[in-house]
Scaffold this active site. Structure first.
Site, short mmCIF file in Angstrom:
data_model
loop_
_atom_site.label_atom_id
_atom_site.label_comp_id
_atom_site.label_asym_id
_atom_site.label_seq_id
_atom_site.Cartn_x
_atom_site.Cartn_y
_atom_site.Cartn_z
N PHE A 121 44.41 45.67 31.30
CA PHE A 121 43.91 45.47 32.65
C PHE A 121 44.53 46.52 33.55
O PHE A 121 45.57 47.09 33.22
CB PHE A 121 44.30 44.06 33.15
CG PHE A 121 43.12 43.24 33.60
CD1 PHE A 121 42.06 43.00 32.74
CD2 PHE A 121 43.08 42.69 34.87
CE1 PHE A 121 40.98 42.23 33.15
CE2 PHE A 121 42.01 41.92 35.29
CZ PHE A 121 40.95 41.69 34.43
N GLN A 234 42.90 42.37 49.53
CA GLN A 234 42.35 43.14 48.40
C GLN A 234 40.83 43.08 48.36
O GLN A 234 40.24 42.01 48.41
CB GLN A 234 42.89 42.57 47.08
CG GLN A 234 42.39 43.31 45.86
CD GLN A 234 43.16 42.93 44.61
OE1 GLN A 234 42.93 41.87 44.04
NE2 GLN A 234 44.08 43.77 44.20
N HIS A 236 38.09 43.78 45.84
CA HIS A 236 37.90 44.01 44.41
C HIS A 236 36.84 45.10 44.26
O HIS A 236 35.81 45.04 44.91
CB HIS A 236 37.45 42.72 43.72
CG HIS A 236 37.52 42.76 42.23
ND1 HIS A 236 36.69 43.54 41.47
CD2 HIS A 236 38.34 42.13 41.36
CE1 HIS A 236 36.99 43.37 40.19
NE2 HIS A 236 37.99 42.53 40.09
N LEU A 250 31.85 38.25 41.92
CA LEU A 250 32.77 39.07 41.14
C LEU A 250 32.20 39.53 39.80
O LEU A 250 31.55 38.79 39.08
CB LEU A 250 34.03 38.24 40.87
CG LEU A 250 35.21 39.00 40.30
CD1 LEU A 250 35.69 40.04 41.30
CD2 LEU A 250 36.34 38.04 39.97
N GLU A 253 37.13 42.76 36.03
CA GLU A 253 37.76 44.00 35.64
C GLU A 253 37.78 44.12 34.11
O GLU A 253 37.91 45.21 33.56
CB GLU A 253 39.20 43.97 36.18
CG GLU A 253 39.94 45.26 36.11
CD GLU A 253 41.23 45.20 36.94
OE1 GLU A 253 41.21 44.65 38.06
OE2 GLU A 253 42.24 45.72 36.46
N ARG A 309 43.33 48.33 41.82
CA ARG A 309 42.09 47.94 42.49
C ARG A 309 41.91 48.63 43.84
O ARG A 309 40.79 49.00 44.21
CB ARG A 309 42.07 46.42 42.69
CG ARG A 309 41.88 45.70 41.39
CD ARG A 309 41.94 44.21 41.56
NE ARG A 309 41.64 43.57 40.28
CZ ARG A 309 41.68 42.26 40.07
NH1 ARG A 309 42.04 41.44 41.05
NH2 ARG A 309 41.38 41.76 38.89
N HIS A 380 38.29 39.98 48.15
CA HIS A 380 38.62 39.19 46.97
C HIS A 380 39.89 38.38 47.10
O HIS A 380 39.93 37.20 46.74
CB HIS A 380 38.73 40.15 45.78
CG HIS A 380 38.97 39.49 44.47
ND1 HIS A 380 38.16 38.48 44.01
CD2 HIS A 380 39.91 39.68 43.52
CE1 HIS A 380 38.60 38.09 42.82
NE2 HIS A 380 39.67 38.78 42.51
N ARG A 415 47.65 43.60 44.60
CA ARG A 415 47.88 42.75 43.43
C ARG A 415 47.25 43.37 42.19
O ARG A 415 46.13 43.86 42.24
CB ARG A 415 47.26 41.37 43.66
CG ARG A 415 47.34 40.46 42.47
CD ARG A 415 46.82 39.08 42.78
NE ARG A 415 45.38 39.03 42.97
CZ ARG A 415 44.49 38.94 41.97
NH1 ARG A 415 44.89 38.92 40.72
NH2 ARG A 415 43.20 38.88 42.24
#
Lengths: 603, 247
Positions: A121, A234, A236, A250, A253, A309, A380, A415
């Site tokens: 990730f 954040q 996304h 969403l 990722e 991100r 997000h 994050r």
């Protein structure tokens, strides 16, 4: 006189997503009487939407991984303004929390030798995310729910809290209403845990549902607690952009983790054009190396699509603004290209990303095994929130705790994907434990009926407005304004405009008009949620004005670079004695030398 | 493509006589039923009660009966419905109405609470962890995909038409029981319960539940029938019966 029901608990948990349920389980295990407030039905919280996985250095896939690497990854991702003690506790305790979840029945995908499989990730140096397909969040919330209901906790479904109650400076309970009947409820408790999640509903394009109106942030603020890092919201990088009704939903990722690439309308892999210095050593030189990384080649470095991100989102915005976007104002995310690399690519995609396959097929009429998706940034996750003590999760108000998204510190300026689910487990557990301990040492405070009557009267006042606006219209206007003026790319002049218009919004929101009665009246719920949305919007805007630099998710075109002085500060927001919102810069606590050494070694 | 569409939405509370109200809106491309309901709520009927959350088919909150079929409103595109005819949206019929499109599904949560929870075997490794083969995970994944939308409960005639809420737990809990019984680590014995309290015998495999499941779980074939077989093996196996007689 407005009537209300009363409940007495040792620990009241507001929120029933991952953090709330984990906290409630831990508090119940100590023998405390625990009440759980669910804004929706049990098991529907936004944790179900988490797709990618739970970040924990189990080192099942790559034995070079350990808590130290996870810690430094988290700090780097957060651009070093994180609460380092939280980052340490999180990295150390996440593996145990994942195993605990398994002992309660959660099932994760496996390695060849039967241990928990981990996937790559963004921003994580090694494969680290325990997962099950792309529905890890559902697995997690269902496990916590099914375990929790046997622990003796009382669950109040479809209940919303509108105010915290205090007695001589410490927490005494909370006041709210039951959605189904519209009646008010007074909860008495010496310890209250906020686990209310995020603030996404203040924006037009968001991956969050209606619930995420910043309740915990606003409740804590109104009660006098400090908020911190509210400028770090954040976006996304990959939300759906078409059809209009699903805009913002969403796209995990995990698509990029499994080999998905980002392309502009010139079919160019634009992420290779802009790699931040902090990550240059860790990023692949060529598409070939990037592909090898996603296939588990331990000598390969990660493809630029798996940068953090904040950075990926900004690159996408740049492509769109400069005319290289897709027809519906996004860019292309392509996983179907892996056909060139593996024989059974469609089968692989459907197995690894079943949710995404289904979501695009059903909602956009697109087969992701055959064609690229169109994606764009979506609001997000709120890195900022209630300022808490790292070890106990207690806020600046005695007896008030916070965990999960509505608490701040772990993620700093940005994050990493997968760090949210582990955050919920690690700090949900800690909040539950310390809240129960606090409750065992402190009797419930007194509540004041005059105050409660005035809260109830305020809440029903919307039914008396003769000619106020429609609450949905005010909410939509607020979302548009925040999207345009306090969104992903910010400047002083727009932020000041946002600040000005929030003054108007506050007045408009106080005067919205609601018809009908209190039974399951969505317009009334919206009117009440709106009050919270305006407080968090104001906090985001003010903090964003004060941080005159770009760092992590906070990007200012007028100050496009990180600034070393600002980089040593957190912005703290409090309600002043004048009733107004105040921002104060406080210096970061110096990092413990052994942890600083780790950071320096792994830079 | 923008066109007008008519929606007939059930309005009314538990104490009032309900009726379908007609709303007309301009639709846009790719719209789902929930978008239309939200549009109506924002502009024409602010107090319209509707339950929803994720809007992506993952939370199972927005269950309703669309043109008579139990579906998730967020996953039903207007383009899959017959053109030119009004779309009817009604609350789940099997459960008590709260208001408009919202029903009281709390019975489901009470049923689950009575089912003995997961109980794992002793850990396989000294560090307290287990070793599980991927194929054992894959086998129960189908059941664990369930989003608890309760559409299967709504369509099940044992509950919907015969109101056997006391003696039958419904397809959702057969799936839940199958997930527990086939969990690679679980050692609890729920077979007597499945026979008696959960009333599996009342299901006569009409497969209506399978037909409406938005997660495409093959409820009847993969959950209910295997559980029925386990019950039969335990309680109705003639050889075992004979053996028990002489034990």
């Amino acid at each position: 006189m407005i009537g209300y029901d009363e409940w007495h608990y040792d620990v009241l948990v507001i929120g029933a997503g991952g953090a709330g349920l984990r906290a409630a389980i831990e508090a119940s295990a100590t023998g405390a009487r625990v009440g759980v407030i669910c804004k929706s039905l049990l098991g529907k919280a936004h944790t179900v939407m988490a797709e990618g996985g739970i970040a924990a250095a189990l080192s099942n896939v790559d034995e070079r991984d350990n808590w130290q690497v996870h810690f430094t990854d988290t700090m780097r991702g957060g651009q070093y303004i994180n609460n380092w003690r939280m980052a340490e506790l999180h990295a150390r305790e996440a593996p145990k929390c994942v195993h605990e979840l398994e002992s309660w029945g959660a099932l994760f995908d496996r390695t060849e030798d039967g241990r928990i499989l981990q996937r790559n990730f963004g921003g994580h140096k090694y494969p680290r995310l325990a997962h099950v397909g792309d529905r890890t969040g559902l697995e997690m919330i269902r496990t916590l729910q099914d375990h929790g209901i046997h622990m003796g906790m009382e669950v109040h479904m479809e209940c919303t809290i509108i105010s915290l109650l205090k007695d001589e400076g410490r927490i005494a309970g909370a006041f709210g209403y039951d959605r189904q009947r519209g009646g008010f409820i007074l909860f008495h408790a010496p310890a209250v845990i906020l686990a209310t999640g995020g603030v996404g509903r203040a924006y037009r394009i968001t991956s969050n549902s209606w619930e995420y109106s910043g309740d915990g942030h606003a409740l804590a603020y109104q009660a006098g607690a400090a908020l911190v890092d509210m400028e770090f919201l954040q976006f996304h990088p990959t939300g759906m952009v078409w059809p209009p009704g699903v805009q913002g939903i969403l796209v995990t990722e995990g698509v990029r983790g499994e080999g998905g690439i980002l392309l502009n309308n010139k079919n160019e892999r634009f992420m290779f054009n802009d790699i931040p210095p902090l990550y240059r050593n860790q990023t692949a030189d060529s598409p070939e190396e990037g592909w090898r990384y996603t296939q588990g080649d331990r000598d390969a470095r990660r493809p630029p699509e798996l940068l953090t991100r904040d950075h990926v989102a900004r690159c996408i915005v740049r492509e769109i603004r400069e005319g290289r976007g897709s027809p519906h104002k996004g860019v292309y995310l392509d996983i179907s290209w892996i056909r060139e690399k593996m024989p059974d690519a469609p089968g692989f995609i459907r197995r690894k990303l079943p949710g995404m396959y289904h979501q695009f097929k059903k909602l956009a009429g697109i087969d992701i095994t055959k064609e690229p998706m169109e994606v764009g940034p979506t609001t997000h996750y709120m890195m900022g929130g209630v300022m808490v003590d790292a070890d106990t999760q207690m806020s600046t108000i005695p007896g008030l705790f916070a965990a999960g998204e509505c608490a701040a510190g772990l993620h700093g300026a940005n994050r990493l994907g997968g760090n949210s689910l582990s955050d919920l487990l690690v700090f949900g557990k800690r909040a539950g434990l310390y809240a129960a301990e606090f409750a065992s040492q402190n009797k419930a405070g007194k509540t004041d009926d005059v105050n409660i009557q005035s809260l109830a009267d305020d809440a029903v006042s919307f039914f008396r407005q003769a000619d106020g606006e429609n609450p949905y219209a005010v909410m939509t206007a607020l979302q548009e304004m925040m999207q345009d003026f306090a969104g992903i790319v910010r400047t002083e002049s727009e932020l000041l405009q946002a600040k000005e218009s929030l003054i108007q919004f506050r007045q408009r929101a106080r005067k919205v008009r609601v018809e009908g009665n209190r039974e399951y009246n969505n317009a009334w719920h919206t009117a009440l949620d709106l009050q919270h949305m305006i407080i968090v919007s104001e906090a985001i805007t003010l903090a964003a004005i004060y941080r005159k630099e770009s760092r992590g998710a906070h990007f200012r075109i007028d100050y496009p670079d990180p600034d070393p002085v600002n980089g040593k500060m957190n912005q703290v927001i409090r309600k002043g004695s004048d009733g107004r919102m105040h921002v104060e810069s406080i210096p970061l606590k110096p990092v413990r030398p052994d942890l600083q050494q780790l950071i320096d070694e792994m830079k | 493509m923008i066109m007008n569409a008519e929606f007939q939405i059930w309005r009314g509370g538990k104490d009032s006589a309900g009726r379908f109200e007609s709303y007309s809106i301009e639709t846009t491309e790719g719209m789902v039923v929930l978008d239309a309901v939200h549009h109506i709520q924002s502009n024409q009927a602010p107090d319209l009660a509707v339950r929803w959350n994720c809007k992506a088919g993952k939370c199972g909150s927005c269950s309703a009966e669309i043109n008579g079929t139990p579906k998730l409103m967020c996953m039903t595109r207007l383009s899959e419905l017959p053109v030119g005819q009004p779309v009817t949206i009604a609350p789940l019929k099997a459960f008590p109405l709260i208001r408009d499109l919202v029903t009281d599904v709390s019975w489901n949560f009470r049923v689950k609470k009575k089912i003995p929870p997961f109980r794992p075997r002793k850990p396989d490794a000294p560090d307290g962890t287990w070793r599980i083969a991927q194929e054992d995970i894959d086998r129960v994944q189908e059941f664990r995909k369930c989003i608890e939308c309760f559409l299967c409960q709504d369509v099940c005639h044992v509950l919907r038409d015969h109101q056997q809420f006391e003696s039958f737990s419904g397809p959702r809990y057969m799936v839940y029981l199958a997930a527990l019984e086939m969990h690679p680590l679980d050692v609890e014995d729920r077979i007597p319960l499945i026979k008696k309290e959960n009333g599996i015998g009342l299901c006569n495999i009409t497969k209506c539940c399978t037909a409406v499941c938005p997660e495409e779980i093959r409820i009847t074939d993969n959950a209910i029938i295997p559980l029925k077989e386990r019950v039969v093996d335990r309680f109705y196996d003639p050889i075992r019966k004979l053996f028990n007689l002489f034990k």
